[in-house]
Scaffold this motif. Structure first.
Motif, PDB file in Angstrom:
ATOM      1  N   ALA A 189       0.764  -1.134   0.004  1.00 53.28           N
ATOM      2  CA  ALA A 189       0.031   0.142   0.032  1.00 53.28           C
ATOM      3  C   ALA A 189       0.830   1.200   0.028  1.00 53.28           C
ATOM      4  CB  ALA A 189      -0.913  -0.094   1.303  1.00 53.28           C
ATOM      5  N   VAL A 190       1.693   1.334   0.742  1.00 53.77           N
ATOM      6  CA  VAL A 190       2.826   2.452   1.037  1.00 53.77           C
ATOM      7  C   VAL A 190       3.421   2.530  -0.267  1.00 53.77           C
ATOM      8  CG1 VAL A 190       4.770   3.555   2.043  1.00 53.77           C
ATOM      9  CG2 VAL A 190       2.766   2.481   3.533  1.00 53.77           C
ATOM     10  N   LEU A 235       4.976   5.035  -5.775  1.00 54.42           N
ATOM     11  CA  LEU A 235       4.987   4.868  -7.165  1.00 54.42           C
ATOM     12  C   LEU A 235       4.124   5.807  -7.947  1.00 54.42           C
ATOM     13  CD1 LEU A 235       4.762   1.053  -7.719  1.00 54.42           C
ATOM     14  CD2 LEU A 235       6.622   2.691  -8.397  1.00 54.42           C
ATOM     15  N   GLN A 236       2.864   6.307  -7.143  1.00 55.24           N
ATOM     16  CA  GLN A 236       1.759   7.274  -7.756  1.00 55.24           C
ATOM     17  C   GLN A 236       2.376   8.464  -7.437  1.00 55.24           C
ATOM     18  OE1 GLN A 236      -1.925   5.946  -6.234  1.00 55.24           O
ATOM     19  NE2 GLN A 236      -2.735   5.598  -8.286  1.00 55.24           N
ATOM     20  N   ASP A 237       3.133   8.936  -6.511  1.00 53.69           N
ATOM     21  CA  ASP A 237       3.911  10.225  -6.314  1.00 53.69           C
ATOM     22  C   ASP A 237       4.819  10.451  -7.541  1.00 53.69           C
ATOM     23  OD1 ASP A 237       4.106  10.272  -2.603  1.00 53.69           O
ATOM     24  OD2 ASP A 237       2.492  10.656  -4.003  1.00 53.69           O
ATOM     25  N   LEU A 238       5.500   9.502  -7.854  1.00 54.33           N
ATOM     26  CA  LEU A 238       6.448   9.675  -8.786  1.00 54.33           C
ATOM     27  C   LEU A 238       5.884   9.564 -10.244  1.00 54.33           C
ATOM     28  CD1 LEU A 238       9.381   7.548  -7.499  1.00 54.33           C
ATOM     29  CD2 LEU A 238       9.386  10.070  -7.588  1.00 54.33           C
ATOM     30  N   ALA A 239       4.974   8.779 -10.239  1.00 55.42           N
ATOM     31  CA  ALA A 239       4.451   8.458 -11.834  1.00 55.42           C
ATOM     32  C   ALA A 239       2.720   8.748 -11.524  1.00 55.42           C
ATOM     33  CB  ALA A 239       4.718   7.261 -12.402  1.00 55.42           C
ATOM     34  N   PRO A 240       2.460   9.959 -11.538  1.00 53.35           N
ATOM     35  CA  PRO A 240       0.926  10.095 -11.234  1.00 53.35           C
ATOM     36  C   PRO A 240      -0.049   9.590 -12.263  1.00 53.35           C
ATOM     37  CG  PRO A 240       1.806  12.364 -11.573  1.00 53.35           C
ATOM     38  CD  PRO A 240       2.851  11.180 -11.334  1.00 53.35           C
ATOM     39  N   HIS A 241       0.391   9.464 -13.594  1.00 51.87           N
ATOM     40  CA  HIS A 241      -0.514   9.107 -14.699  1.00 51.87           C
ATOM     41  C   HIS A 241      -0.241   7.862 -15.322  1.00 51.87           C
ATOM     42  CE1 HIS A 241      -1.403  13.333 -14.541  1.00 51.87           C
ATOM     43  NE2 HIS A 241      -0.071  13.622 -14.934  1.00 51.87           N
TER      44      HIS A 241
END
Length: 738
Positions: A160-161, A166-172
């Motif tokens: 989860a963390v 990953l989403q912080d670095l590659a949000p799309h």
């Protein structure tokens, strides 16, 4: 975890905290976050790298100095005279509320100081309530840290963390669920998550989603590592994907460049001598600008890290993370290993082994030389093996000049093992064996060095010829060995023989020709022709000063031996002035622990004894002897000579019983190391006979001196000053004189 560490920063409990986990788990990031918090609170924060013992010592002594430690105490600590850890802790305990971070302490031996290991609590790491010590390390065994260390495990992140990272670095790149799946696939390793996120966040990424990235991992993962459950494998594949992305951006040269740099030591700065763009480009078949762009590309995706801040005359250095290096080394081929070996060969070829200003550069190259020696044989061709062998030859020479006389042994052993494919008659192999023999010679293992040099010379004469510089060098060292063995007549003849050929082949002013003159004069002096030796040394001193400079190691060796001739002629005031100047110069040029510095101090103390300053001489000799035993070993001839001079200083103060015990020990040790007929053993026996006579033990003295006269008459000749001195002492003992 940060909150836990913050509470211990506010209220230290006397324990140091060890952030322990696998590489890439985020230990350093956590420590940095704590350091930032401490700085915001107005606390003093100090950060030191614990990857290498020498740099750690320098950093911590620099810290002690900045905290107000006495400069004299710091210099004594650098010299090994004072306990460096005590110097630091005397100042740390006067401060309050600080944070000290030891980063990357993956080898606890680096934290060992003297006999105090990391777990002892009496070295660099100690129990304190003055501040908080945090150590980052891969060592997760509590026993290694002792009762004063608290292990704080730094695990990988849960899925989860990891998905949030990953989403912080590659949000799309996809949904939370898709990110979570990829995070789980990467094993939650923060370094892997970071690399994957940066790759997916790049506008040039081939795989733009978490799902496609994971699919690419699955395609290549089994082929690369073979074990899909290995958490390191995901990281390895991530790095390969980063290289694929760079290749797609017309930066394919980044891949062989990374492979090449991964041949060097990981987590150690790869400094400017190894980063010559033209040399790397020539080795890899690419232009200088491509090498530059490749380095920048690798930095941009995190596959290289910037090294320490360079000196003003150096370009920036880089470092390869151990996991990156380990992954890259699985793809080695002859192309990249040869490029790495050639880069090292060129780098060492541009340095001088006998130049003190180059010695720090040699030390920075040494870990990379060792790393090249660990390359698998299947990844090397004969050209690469030979280039590494020649780099080792040069490194061994530099180590010997810098005073690290034992260090070449392991290097030559490993290099000879790696170079077996070249054959025993290859010139580089012969030079490696030559360096191996010199390591034994300079450590005083003369009986071991002699057959090695003889065998090397036999092979060189048949393969290289008698006039080859390497053959002449071996002949020179064989003559040097004879001097050290006390076979003075043979040594003088051998020196004259090789000198004749050196004058013809190399010329009168070649450094090797002058070196042979040096040992010829030493043999002449030890045979009792002091005035002849003095005149020769004065002429040699002028020549070496003109050609090499007044502070070159060779020039300073000439100064030292000139002082011996003055002392032999009982011109002690002149000798004391010369040695006082020489000690100061060698301290400045070589440092306090170099064998040549210690030798000059011992020679000066010998003269002080003759000038009636026995107590001063004794203090100096005890200091010298303590360091020589640690640096060279108790049985090295230099240490034994210092013990002999110490006994003489005791005699000068009337302490004959103490001196007798010391002299008997010296005679026994020198007889074992040098042989009972060596002239230095005779010096100690003469002093023993004289001190026995001074104690009124006339019969014992006569027996000792009579036996010594017979031996010296046979080995040195009846007219040798040593024989004459013993005969005079014998006559005095027999007639009841002094």
């Amino acid at each position: 975890m940060l909150e836990l560490l913050g509470s211990r920063l506010t209220a230290p409990d006397g324990h140091f905290q060890v952030l322990a986990g696998m590489g890439g788990a985020g230990k350093t990031t956590l420590a940095l976050a704590l350091a930032e918090r401490a700085e915001r609170q107005g606390r003093s924060v100090w950060w030191v790298s614990a990857t290498e013992e020498r740099s750690l010592l320098g950093s911590l002594l620099g810290l002690a100095l900045s905290l107000g430690a006495s400069p004299a105490h710091v210099e004594e600590a650098r010299a090994g005279v004072r306990n460096a850890a005590d110097v630091l802790w005397e100042r740390l305990e006067t401060e309050r509320g600080w944070l000290l971070v030891f980063d990357n302490a993956d080898d606890t031996d680096v934290l060992t100081f003297g006999n105090a290991s990391a777990r002892d609590g009496s070295g660099w790491l100690r129990a304190t309530r003055a501040g908080l010590i945090v150590v980052t390390s891969r060592v997760r065994n509590q026993e290694d840290w002792g009762r004063h260390g608290v292990l704080v495990p730094v695990p990988c992140l849960d899925s989860a963390v990891g998905a949030r990272v990953l989403q912080d670095l590659a949000p799309h790149a996809g949904s939370l669920g898709e990110a979570q799946a990829l995070a789980e696939r990467l094993g939650g390793l923060p370094l892997g998550l970071h690399q994957a996120g940066r790759y997916l966040g790049s506008p040039f990424a081939l795989d733009r989603t978490f799902t496609s990235y994971m699919a690419a991992l699955d395609d290549r993962f089994p082929l690369l590592m073979g074990q899909a459950t290995d958490p390191r494998s995901g990281v390895t594949q991530t790095w390969e994907l980063s290289l694929d992305s760079l290749a797609a951006q017309d930066r394919a040269h980044a891949r062989p460049l990374l492979r090449t740099l991964s041949c060097f030591a990981s987590s150690v700065d790869i400094a400017s001598p190894l980063l010559d763009l033209q040399v790397l480009g020539d080795g890899l078949g690419m232009a200088d600008i491509s090498v530059r762009n490749g380095l920048e590309a690798l930095l941009s995706v995190g596959l290289l890290e910037l090294g320490a801040t360079p000196d003003l005359d150096e370009v920036v250095s880089v470092a390869v993370h151990p996991l990156v290096a380990a992954a890259s080394r699985q793809h080695l081929d002859v192309h990249v290993t040869t490029a790495a070996a050639r880069a090292m060969r060129v780098a060492t070829g541009r340095l001088r082994s006998d130049a003190p200003e180059d010695w720090p550069v040699w030390l920075r190259l040494l870990p990379h030389v060792r790393s090249l020696l660990r390359l698998p044989p299947a990844a090397l061709d004969d050209g690469g093996v030979a280039a590494i062998a020649w780099a080792v030859v040069s490194s061994c020479s530099a180590l010997r000049w810098s005073g690290a006389w034992s260090a070449p042994e392991a290097l030559t052993r490993d290099a000879l093992c790696q170079a077996e494919s070249l054959g025993s008659h290859h010139e580089a192999v012969l030079c490696l064996r030559y360096q191996q023999a010199l390591a034994a010679l300079y450590q005083g293992r003369l009986a071991e060095a002699e057959p090695q040099l003889d065998d090397i010379l036999t092979t060189q004469l048949s393969t290289l010829g008698p006039d080859h510089p390497a053959t002449l060098a071996t002949r020179h060292e064989t003559a040097h060995l004879l001097v050290e063995q006390g076979r003075l007549a043979e040594a003088e003849s051998a020196c004259r023989y090789v000198l004749r050929d050196q004058l013809r082949v190399l010329g009168a002013e070649h450094p090797e020709t002058l070196a042979t003159r040096h040992w010829l004069l030493r043999a002449v002096g030890e045979r009792g022709r002091y005035a002849e030796a003095e005149a020769g040394y004065r002429d040699l001193l002028q020549t070496r000063s003109r050609l090499l400079g007044p502070e070159h190691p060779y020039t300073l060796m000439t100064y030292n031996n000139l002082g011996l001739q003055l002392a032999y002629q009982r011109r002690f005031t002149e000798a004391e002035l010369l040695y006082t100047e020489l000690v100061a110069t060698r301290l400045r040029v070589f440092g306090s622990q170099h064998p040549y510095t210690l030798q000059a101090r011992s020679n000066r103390a010998s003269v002080l004894t003759e000038l009636g300053r026995g107590r001063e001489a004794e203090e100096e000799l005890r200091s010298v002897l303590e360091t020589e035993r640690r640096v060279l070993g108790a049985d090295h001839v230099n240490a034994l000579d210092a013990r002999y001079e110490l006994a003489r200083a005791m005699i000068a103060q009337g302490r004959h019983r103490e001196a007798e015990a010391e002299l008997r020990a010296v005679v026994d040790a020198e007889s074992r190391v040098l042989g009972p007929e060596h002239h230095l053993v005779g010096d100690a026996r003469l002093a023993l006979g004289k001190t026995l006579a001074s104690q009124g033990r006339r019969d014992e003295a006569i027996a000792e001196l009579r036996a010594l006269v017979d031996l010296q008459t046979r080995t040195l000749g009846p007219a040798n000053p040593r024989t004459v001195a013993t005969r005079e002492s014998l006559n005095a003992a027999e007639t009841g004189g002094t």
